[in-house]
Design an enzyme around this catalytic site. Structure first.
Site, mmCIF file in Angstrom:
data_model
loop_
_atom_site.group_PDB
_atom_site.id
_atom_site.type_symbol
_atom_site.label_atom_id
_atom_site.label_comp_id
_atom_site.label_asym_id
_atom_site.label_seq_id
_atom_site.Cartn_x
_atom_site.Cartn_y
_atom_site.Cartn_z
ATOM 1 N N TRP A 102 0.815 -1.219 0.000
ATOM 2 C CA TRP A 102 0.000 0.000 0.000
ATOM 3 C C TRP A 102 0.843 1.261 0.000
ATOM 4 C CZ3 TRP A 102 -4.341 -0.910 -2.039
ATOM 5 C CH2 TRP A 102 -4.922 -2.151 -1.858
ATOM 6 N N ASP A 169 -1.394 7.371 6.048
ATOM 7 C CA ASP A 169 -2.496 6.551 5.540
ATOM 8 C C ASP A 169 -2.861 5.570 6.659
ATOM 9 O OD1 ASP A 169 -4.103 4.596 4.448
ATOM 10 O OD2 ASP A 169 -2.801 4.165 2.734
ATOM 11 N N LYS A 193 -12.620 -0.698 6.741
ATOM 12 C CA LYS A 193 -11.980 -1.729 7.572
ATOM 13 C C LYS A 193 -12.289 -1.523 9.055
ATOM 14 C CE LYS A 193 -8.381 -1.794 4.120
ATOM 15 N NZ LYS A 193 -8.614 -3.064 3.428
HETATM 16 N N1 PMP Z 1 -4.102 1.964 2.051
HETATM 17 C C1 PMP Z 1 -4.184 0.840 2.783
HETATM 18 C C2 PMP Z 1 -3.303 0.688 3.990
HETATM 19 C C3 PMP Z 1 -5.073 -0.173 2.420
HETATM 20 O O1 PMP Z 1 -5.140 -1.284 3.149
HETATM 21 C C4 PMP Z 1 -5.902 0.016 1.291
HETATM 22 C C5 PMP Z 1 -6.941 -1.005 0.878
HETATM 23 N N2 PMP Z 1 -6.741 -2.275 1.279
HETATM 24 C C6 PMP Z 1 -5.765 1.200 0.556
HETATM 25 C C7 PMP Z 1 -4.865 2.152 0.974
HETATM 26 C C8 PMP Z 1 -6.601 1.456 -0.654
HETATM 27 O O2 PMP Z 1 -7.850 1.838 -0.239
HETATM 28 P P1 PMP Z 1 -9.085 2.074 -1.228
HETATM 29 O O3 PMP Z 1 -9.401 0.749 -1.813
HETATM 30 O O4 PMP Z 1 -10.132 2.611 -0.295
HETATM 31 O O5 PMP Z 1 -8.670 3.058 -2.263
#
Ligand code: PMP
Length: 359
Positions: A102, A169, A193
């Site tokens: 991520w 994030d 989440k």
């Molecule tokens: N950052 C993290 C730490 C994640 O776990 C995720 C999704 N698993 C994201 C960003 C991406 O998020 P989104 O699908 O809401 O764009």
């Protein structure tokens, strides 16, 4: 329907009370006789919901009026673009730490719209730890971290301070642990989440950092100042996702806030790690000091046994335990709404399987 233990990494378990209240709002929203799915957004009721949600975000993160909160559609990935678009001008750059899937995505997104310097990476160690010693160029506008690495199961145990604005994030651990969130200049998270369902992102920005917003001429939709001015209603917001998030925040607040859930989250994680550690069958790749309380990753060397355990867990009602596609093995999400009883049950299965396959 038999009870399912939900260990999905997102979208993920939601609190039963929240689910019931969300269903009630689909049937009859606040006694209006209309479903929330068909209710207008530019109404006093919806403005009130957004305002209350913003206040609760700050309360639960222990932030004061030095911070602004906005909600947007599009998930955390949109914020991966929008943050450098707002805060890094031409000739400027931002610093990023690569702790896995991520953060790599955040880096790639930022590189499409600005200059990026990756100051540290644990890639060569297969992301089994979080790098903490590195140099940051003096001209970096901010340092970006992913507080919990959903795919590899590592987590910053504390919010770090490297002497420059921090952008975090927190998609997979917001509202899960007591931390000093005031150290952050920007916090962002998809809600799906630990804070509700997919479709809504939470963005918190420190006012003094916002005042430094450097880019002008941004598309209106991607300008944080505009989003704040318009009270998260530049266009139609993801009404139902925001409402479900508010229900989740109310539930946390009513029960004792983040301190309450933090204690339970630690209990769940301790139990699972200790159970896995008892048996050499299970491999725990992440270095102890960086282990995540939210996503516990482990594997079994023998692929056949791994498949067998997955089937054994599913046959017993435990779902979502398969590891991230890029990592393999198992990944157990222990997010806020996963009950301790589900983790206790999972641990009993993990023990039973290990005892059966003792070498
Ligand atoms: N950052 C993290 C730490 C994640 O776990 C995720 C999704 N698993 C994201 C960003 C991406 O998020 P989104 O699908 O809401 O764009």
């Amino acid at each position: 329907m038999s009870f399912k233990h939900n260990f999905n990494s997102g979208p993920a378990a939601i609190f039963p009370e929240v689910r019931s209240q969300a269903i009630a709002a689909i049937e009859n929203f606040h006694q209006t006789g209309l479903s929330i799915l068909e209710y207008g957004h530019r109404t006093p009721l919806m403005y009130g919901i957004i305002e209350e949600a913003g206040k609760l975000v700050k309360k639960l993160l222990d932030l004061d009026d030095d911070f602004e909160v906005v909600f947007q559609a599009g998930g955390a990935t949109v914020q991966n673009y929008q943050i450098p678009m707002n805060f890094v001008a031409a000739q400027q750059r931002a610093a990023y730490i690569d702790t896995g899937w991520w953060s790599k995505l955040a880096i790639q997104c930022a590189q499409e719209v600005s200059e990026v310097v990756v100051v540290a990476s644990s890639e060569k160690d297969n992301y089994t730890h979080i790098p903490k010693q590195f140099d940051i160029p003096a001209d970096a506008q901010y340092l970006h971290i992913v507080t919990n690495n959903t795919a590899f199961g590592t987590q910053w145990q504390e919010i770090p301070d490297y002497g420059l604005p921090l952008v975090a994030d927190m998609t997979s651990d917001i509202f899960s642990a007591v931390r000093d969130n005031k150290k952050c200049s920007v916090i962002y998270a998809g809600a799906q989440k630990t804070a509700g369902i997919a479709g809504c992102s939470i963005i918190v920005i420190r006012k003094d950092f916002l005042a430094r917003q450097v880019r002008t001429g941004l598309p209106y939709l991607y300008d944080y100042q505009a989003a704040i001015r318009e009270k998260s209603m530049i266009n139609t917001p993801p009404v139902f996702a925001i409402y479900t998030m508010l229900l989740t925040l109310r539930h946390l607040d009513k029960n004792g806030g983040v301190a309450w859930i933090d204690k339970i989250n630690r209990q769940k994680a301790d139990l699972l790690y200790k159970t896995l550690e008892k048996y050499p069958l299970y491999r725990l790749p992440v270095q102890k000091q960086d282990r995540s309380t939210m996503n516990v990753c482990f594997s079994i060397d023998n692929q056949t046994l791994q498949d067998e355990l997955l089937a054994f867990l599913e046959n017993n009602g435990c779902f979502g335990t398969k590891g991230h596609a890029k990592v393999g093995g198992f990944r157990i999400a222990l997010y806020n709404a996963v009950p301790l009883a589900s983790v206790q049950f999972l641990c009993s299965l993990i023990e039973e399987f290990a005892q059966k396959h003792r070498s």
